[in-house]
Design a protein around this motif. Structure first.
Motif, PDB file in Angstrom:
ATOM      1  N   TRP A 151      38.861  44.715  41.767  1.00  0.00           N
ATOM      2  CA  TRP A 151      39.962  44.594  42.736  1.00  0.00           C
ATOM      3  C   TRP A 151      39.717  45.480  43.956  1.00  0.00           C
ATOM      4  N   LYS A 156      40.931  43.400  52.127  1.00  0.00           N
ATOM      5  CA  LYS A 156      42.383  43.537  52.205  1.00  0.00           C
ATOM      6  C   LYS A 156      43.104  42.202  52.380  1.00  0.00           C
ATOM      7  N   GLN A 159      43.299  40.563  48.959  1.00  0.00           N
ATOM      8  CA  GLN A 159      44.294  41.242  48.128  1.00  0.00           C
ATOM      9  C   GLN A 159      45.712  40.837  48.544  1.00  0.00           C
ATOM     10  N   HIS A 160      45.903  40.721  49.840  1.00  0.00           N
ATOM     11  CA  HIS A 160      47.229  40.344  50.360  1.00  0.00           C
ATOM     12  C   HIS A 160      47.642  38.964  49.855  1.00  0.00           C
ATOM     13  N   LYS A 163      48.626  39.163  46.168  1.00  0.00           N
ATOM     14  CA  LYS A 163      49.952  39.781  46.049  1.00  0.00           C
ATOM     15  C   LYS A 163      51.043  38.832  46.521  1.00  0.00           C
ATOM     16  N   LYS A 164      50.748  38.069  47.566  1.00  0.00           N
ATOM     17  CA  LYS A 164      51.704  37.089  48.086  1.00  0.00           C
ATOM     18  C   LYS A 164      52.039  36.046  47.028  1.00  0.00           C
ATOM     19  N   ARG A 166      51.910  36.330  43.785  1.00  0.00           N
ATOM     20  CA  ARG A 166      52.752  36.923  42.750  1.00  0.00           C
ATOM     21  C   ARG A 166      54.183  37.127  43.251  1.00  0.00           C
ATOM     22  N   LYS A 167      54.295  37.576  44.494  1.00  0.00           N
ATOM     23  CA  LYS A 167      55.621  37.783  45.070  1.00  0.00           C
ATOM     24  C   LYS A 167      56.380  36.466  45.167  1.00  0.00           C
ATOM     25  N   LEU A 262      45.402  33.211  43.667  1.00  0.00           N
ATOM     26  CA  LEU A 262      45.782  33.833  42.406  1.00  0.00           C
ATOM     27  C   LEU A 262      44.898  33.331  41.264  1.00  0.00           C
ATOM     28  N   TRP A 265      41.513  35.116  41.503  1.00  0.00           N
ATOM     29  CA  TRP A 265      41.570  36.490  41.026  1.00  0.00           C
ATOM     30  C   TRP A 265      41.673  36.532  39.505  1.00  0.00           C
TER      31      TRP A 265
END
Length: 353
Positions: A151, A156, A159-160, A163-164, A166-167, A262, A265
Motif C-alpha cells: 500500500w 497517492k 490510494q485516493h 479510499k473513495k 470504500r467511502k 477497489l 487493490w
C-alpha cells in the motif's frame, strides 16, 4: 492406452518441473480448450537419447491447436485464448526440433499460418522462418509479503481512488458458488458488448474454469458489490509465484464509485497474503494508452509480449485496434441487444482463437 497414459504423465511432470511454464501450460487449461471449444491438440515432443542405448527422456513439448475460422482462415496456434504460452524445452536443440515439427505440421494441414504466443524468445526472434509481431505488452507488479508495504508503494491518486470506493460503500466478496460465476458472466457480456464491442466467452467457459481451478484456489473470482448488488468483477489465475489478472467486467453506470480500483487493490492484498511474488496485470495493446496508463499508475513495469508467425503475420492478434476492420467490427457489435450478443458471442467466440 497404457502407453498414452504414460506419455501424458511424463508430459505433465515435464511441464510442472519447467521453470518457464505458465498457468496456460497446465493440463487443466488444455482440457478446458478441448471441452468448451472442441479444439483437439497436437502434442509435439522432442527427446534426448540415453548415452548407453535407446532409453529416451522428454526434452521438450509444444501443444498446437488447429482453429478453423471464417475470420482468420485455418491456422495453428499455441495456445488459443492464452496470453503467454512459452516454448518449453531443455535446450536449443530440443526447441529447434519442436519448431521444425510445428512448421511441418502447418504444411501438412495446409494451414494459412502458425502462431506461437511464447513471449520473448531469442531463438524464435532469430529464426529465419518466423516473423515477430510486437502489438502487445504485459505489465508486472512486484508483490510484497506485507500488504501494508504494498500500500505504501502506491501512488497517492491510486490510494485516493481505493479510499473513495470504500467511502462510497463498496465491498469485495470472494465468490464461492457457480451462481457467482453466472453473475460474473452477465457483467462480462455487458462489458464486452457495450464497452469493447466484441463477442464474449460463453458461460460454459467460466463454469469450466471454475470447475478445473477454483477447488485448488488457482482461480479466484472477486465481486464488487454496492448496496448488495454486484457491479463489477475480476478473475485471477494463479500458478507458481505469479498471480494473473485474467478477466475484468463492470457495469459502467457505477464506474464513478471506483469499483475497479477497489478490486485491483484487493487482488494485490490477496496475492501478498497468499505468497505470490508477481501480479501479472495482463496483456495490453501498445496503442491502448488509456489501459496502459491505468496499469502504470499502480507501479507495474512494462514487459514485451511478442508473438511469432510462420510464414507471415496474420490473424486477429495482429490486427491493430486502430484499424478500420477492428473499428467496424466493434461499432457493429455494440449495437446488438445484450441477449443476442450473449448467444451469438457464445457461438462465435471459438473462431477468435
Amino acid at each position: 492406452m497404457l502407453e498414452t497414459t504414460a506419455i501424458q504423465t511424463s508430459r505433465q511432470a515435464f511441464i510442472e518441473q519447467h521453470e518457464q511454464a505458465s498457468f496456460y501450460s497446465q493440463p487443466g487449461w488444455l482440457d478446458l480448450l478441448q471441452h468448451v471449444y472442441g479444439f483437439k491438440p497436437a502434442h509435439l515432443e522432442s527427446y534426448t537419447t540415453g548415452a548407453d542405448g535407446p532409453a529416451r527422456s522428454l526434452a521438450g513439448t509444444l501443444s498446437l491447436y488447429t482453429v478453423r475460422s471464417p475470420l482468420a482462415g485455418t491456422h495453428l496456434v499455441s495456445l488459443p485464448f492464452s496470453d503467454h504460452a512459452p516454448l518449453l524445452a531443455q535446450n536449443e536443440a530440443s526447441a529447434l526440433e519442436l519448431l521444425e515439427q510445428a512448421i511441418e505440421l502447418t504444411r501438412q494441414r495446409k494451414a494459412r499460418y502458425l502462431e506461437l504466443r511464447t513471449g520473448t524468445n531469442p531463438l524464435l526472434a532469430n529464426h529465419p522462418a518466423f516473423v515477430e509481431s510486437d502489438l502487445y505488452v504485459t505489465w508486472h507488479l512486484n508483490l510484497e509479503s506485507d500488504p501494508a508495504l504494498a500500500w505504501s508503494h502506491l501512488r497517492k491518486p491510486v490510494q485516493h481512488q481505493v479510499k473513495k470506493a470504500r467511502k462510497n460503500g463498496l465491498s469485495i466478496r470472494v465468490a464461492d458458488s457457480t451462481a457467482d460465476v453466472a453473475t460474473y458472466h452477465r457483467l462480462h457480456v455487458l462489458t464486452r458488448t457495450r464497452k469493447h464491442g466484441m463477442p464474449a466467452q460463453p458461460s460454459a467457459f467460466f463454469h469450466k474454469l471454475w470447475e478445473n481451478f477454483a477447488p485448488g484456489e488457482q482461480m479466484i473470482l472477486l465481486l464488487a458489490e454496492y448496496e448488495q448488488q454486484p457491479i463489477a468483477g475480476m478473475i485471477l489465475l494463479g500458478s507458481g509465484t505469479t498471480l494473473r489478472y485474467a478477466y475484468g467486467a463492470s457495469d459502467e453506470r457505477y464506474l464513478r464509485l471506483a469499483p475497479n480500483n477497489l478490486l485491483m487493490w484487493y487482488a494485490i492484498e490477496w496475492g501478498c497474503e497468499h505468497g505470490y511474488r508477481i501480479l501479472d496485470m495482463g496483456r495490453t495493446a501498445r496503442n491502448n494508452e488509456g489501459l496502459m496508463e491505468f496499469k502504470r499508475r499502480w507501479g507495474a513495469e512494462l514487459h514485451p509480449l511478442p508473438y511469432y508467425y510462420y510464414p507471415r503475420q496474420a490473424g486477429l492478434a495482429t490486427t491493430s485496434e486502430q484499424s478500420w476492420k477492428y473499428r467496424l467490427l466493434t461499432s457493429t457489435w455494440k449495437r446488438l441487444p445484450l441477449p443476442v450478443a450473449s448467444s451469438l458471442g457464445g457461438l462465435l467466440y471459438r473462431y477468435l482463437g
